[in-house]
Design a protein around this motif. Structure first.
Motif, PDB file in Angstrom:
ATOM      1  N   ASN A  96       0.989  -1.376   0.041  1.00  0.00           N
ATOM      2  CA  ASN A  96       0.314  -0.227  -0.003  1.00  0.00           C
ATOM      3  C   ASN A  96       1.101   1.066   0.060  1.00  0.00           C
ATOM      4  O   ASN A  96       0.596   2.250  -0.335  1.00  0.00           O
ATOM      5  N   LEU A  97       2.052   1.152   0.461  1.00  0.00           N
ATOM      6  CA  LEU A  97       2.706   2.456   0.745  1.00  0.00           C
ATOM      7  C   LEU A  97       4.113   2.385  -0.232  1.00  0.00           C
ATOM      8  O   LEU A  97       4.177   3.723  -0.328  1.00  0.00           O
ATOM      9  N   VAL A  98       4.207   1.426  -0.630  1.00  0.00           N
ATOM     10  CA  VAL A  98       5.028   1.740  -2.856  1.00  0.00           C
ATOM     11  C   VAL A  98       4.728   2.691  -3.026  1.00  0.00           C
ATOM     12  O   VAL A  98       3.211   2.365  -3.547  1.00  0.00           O
ATOM     13  N   PRO A  99       5.111   4.097  -3.711  1.00  0.00           N
ATOM     14  CA  PRO A  99       4.474   4.988  -4.719  1.00  0.00           C
ATOM     15  C   PRO A  99       4.198   4.175  -6.135  1.00  0.00           C
ATOM     16  O   PRO A  99       3.040   4.464  -6.401  1.00  0.00           O
ATOM     17  N   ARG A 100       5.266   3.232  -6.970  1.00  0.00           N
ATOM     18  CA  ARG A 100       4.912   2.961  -7.750  1.00  0.00           C
ATOM     19  C   ARG A 100       4.474   1.738  -7.763  1.00  0.00           C
ATOM     20  O   ARG A 100       5.869   0.826  -7.511  1.00  0.00           O
ATOM     21  N   LEU A 101       3.682   0.711  -8.243  1.00  0.00           N
ATOM     22  CA  LEU A 101       3.495  -0.774  -8.956  1.00  0.00           C
ATOM     23  C   LEU A 101       2.959  -1.099  -9.282  1.00  0.00           C
ATOM     24  O   LEU A 101       2.343  -0.864 -10.206  1.00  0.00           O
ATOM     25  N   VAL A 102       4.039  -1.695 -10.229  1.00  0.00           N
ATOM     26  CA  VAL A 102       3.818  -1.821 -11.223  1.00  0.00           C
ATOM     27  C   VAL A 102       3.716  -3.350 -11.010  1.00  0.00           C
ATOM     28  O   VAL A 102       4.419  -4.663 -10.606  1.00  0.00           O
ATOM     29  N   ILE A 103       2.741  -4.305 -12.191  1.00  0.00           N
ATOM     30  CA  ILE A 103       1.517  -5.364 -12.269  1.00  0.00           C
ATOM     31  C   ILE A 103       2.127  -6.799 -13.305  1.00  0.00           C
ATOM     32  O   ILE A 103       1.702  -5.785 -14.241  1.00  0.00           O
ATOM     33  N   ALA A 104       2.662  -7.263 -13.347  1.00  0.00           N
ATOM     34  CA  ALA A 104       2.522  -8.672 -14.858  1.00  0.00           C
ATOM     35  C   ALA A 104       1.234  -9.085 -14.678  1.00  0.00           C
ATOM     36  O   ALA A 104       1.024  -9.948 -13.836  1.00  0.00           O
ATOM     37  N   ARG A 105       0.442  -9.129 -15.703  1.00  0.00           N
ATOM     38  CA  ARG A 105      -0.563  -9.861 -15.801  1.00  0.00           C
ATOM     39  C   ARG A 105      -0.575 -10.915 -16.677  1.00  0.00           C
ATOM     40  O   ARG A 105      -0.024 -11.000 -17.520  1.00  0.00           O
ATOM     41  N   GLU A 106      -1.111 -12.072 -17.106  1.00  0.00           N
ATOM     42  CA  GLU A 106      -1.726 -13.237 -17.961  1.00  0.00           C
ATOM     43  C   GLU A 106      -1.931 -12.393 -18.697  1.00  0.00           C
ATOM     44  O   GLU A 106      -3.141 -11.651 -18.782  1.00  0.00           O
ATOM     45  N   GLU A 107      -2.396 -13.056 -20.310  1.00  0.00           N
ATOM     46  CA  GLU A 107      -3.103 -11.911 -21.259  1.00  0.00           C
ATOM     47  C   GLU A 107      -4.539 -12.549 -20.540  1.00  0.00           C
ATOM     48  O   GLU A 107      -5.903 -11.344 -20.203  1.00  0.00           O
ATOM     49  N   SER A 108      -5.038 -13.503 -19.699  1.00  0.00           N
ATOM     50  CA  SER A 108      -6.542 -13.274 -18.989  1.00  0.00           C
ATOM     51  C   SER A 108      -6.301 -12.588 -17.389  1.00  0.00           C
ATOM     52  O   SER A 108      -7.519 -12.007 -17.212  1.00  0.00           O
ATOM     53  N   GLY A 109      -5.795 -11.786 -17.395  1.00  0.00           N
ATOM     54  CA  GLY A 109      -5.578  -9.970 -16.407  1.00  0.00           C
ATOM     55  C   GLY A 109      -5.234 -10.801 -14.832  1.00  0.00           C
ATOM     56  O   GLY A 109      -5.252 -10.187 -14.202  1.00  0.00           O
ATOM     57  N   ALA A 110      -4.960 -12.234 -14.637  1.00  0.00           N
ATOM     58  CA  ALA A 110      -4.312 -12.473 -13.490  1.00  0.00           C
ATOM     59  C   ALA A 110      -2.857 -12.060 -13.362  1.00  0.00           C
ATOM     60  O   ALA A 110      -2.418 -12.193 -14.177  1.00  0.00           O
ATOM     61  N   PRO A 111      -2.675 -11.272 -12.252  1.00  0.00           N
ATOM     62  CA  PRO A 111      -1.226 -10.907 -12.366  1.00  0.00           C
ATOM     63  C   PRO A 111      -0.590 -12.109 -11.842  1.00  0.00           C
ATOM     64  O   PRO A 111      -0.899 -13.615 -11.051  1.00  0.00           O
TER      65      PRO A 111
ATOM     66  N   PHE B 121       5.246  -8.691  -9.572  1.00  0.00           N
ATOM     67  CA  PHE B 121       5.194  -7.160  -9.323  1.00  0.00           C
ATOM     68  C   PHE B 121       6.385  -6.996  -8.941  1.00  0.00           C
ATOM     69  O   PHE B 121       7.192  -7.480  -8.295  1.00  0.00           O
ATOM     70  N   MET B 122       6.869  -5.284  -9.161  1.00  0.00           N
ATOM     71  CA  MET B 122       7.759  -4.474  -9.042  1.00  0.00           C
ATOM     72  C   MET B 122       7.239  -3.391  -8.031  1.00  0.00           C
ATOM     73  O   MET B 122       6.136  -2.833  -8.504  1.00  0.00           O
ATOM     74  N   GLY B 123       8.129  -2.673  -6.991  1.00  0.00           N
ATOM     75  CA  GLY B 123       7.199  -1.774  -6.316  1.00  0.00           C
ATOM     76  C   GLY B 123       8.978  -0.482  -6.209  1.00  0.00           C
ATOM     77  O   GLY B 123       9.910  -1.082  -6.591  1.00  0.00           O
ATOM     78  N   VAL B 124       8.595   0.332  -7.027  1.00  0.00           N
ATOM     79  CA  VAL B 124       9.444   1.238  -7.197  1.00  0.00           C
ATOM     80  C   VAL B 124       9.384   3.146  -6.634  1.00  0.00           C
ATOM     81  O   VAL B 124       8.054   2.654  -5.945  1.00  0.00           O
ATOM     82  N   ASP B 125      10.094   2.958  -5.241  1.00  0.00           N
ATOM     83  CA  ASP B 125       9.936   4.071  -5.041  1.00  0.00           C
ATOM     84  C   ASP B 125      10.994   5.763  -5.327  1.00  0.00           C
ATOM     85  O   ASP B 125      12.419   4.762  -5.045  1.00  0.00           O
ATOM     86  N   GLY B 126      10.654   6.249  -6.285  1.00  0.00           N
ATOM     87  CA  GLY B 126      11.471   7.214  -6.397  1.00  0.00           C
ATOM     88  C   GLY B 126      11.997   6.314  -7.992  1.00  0.00           C
ATOM     89  O   GLY B 126      11.674   5.930  -8.732  1.00  0.00           O
TER      90      GLY B 126
END
Length: 84
Positions: A44-59, A62-67
């Protein structure tokens, strides 16, 4: 940062645990359970959360980036090396 829905956080927590159990052999099961309590807050706190998903949309990861810092990177173990 937009609000992260509880259902998504539960999916990401599951990915986190699968990944940690597959790669962090230096941690005991008890230690993993203790750390797991803090993961939803970190997600919840990490400013940028990038999620890799399958074609179905299921995650599947993920990676979290701060600055300019990568704070977290976790993948479903069976997805490693499959071009994600």
């Amino acid at each position: 940062m937009k609000e992260r829905q509880p259902a998504l956080l539960q999916q990401l927590l599951k990915i986190w645990e699968q990944s940690v159990r597959a790669t962090h052999h230096f941690l005991s099961s008890r230690e993993i359970e203790q750390i797991k309590e803090y993961v939803p807050g970190a997600l919840n706190l990490v400013p940028r959360l990038v999620i890799a998903r399958e074609e179905s949309g299921a995650p599947v990861g993920f990676m979290g980036v701060d600055g300019g810092r990568l704070e977290m990177l976790f993948l479903v173990p069976d997805k490693r090396g499959n071009g994600l």
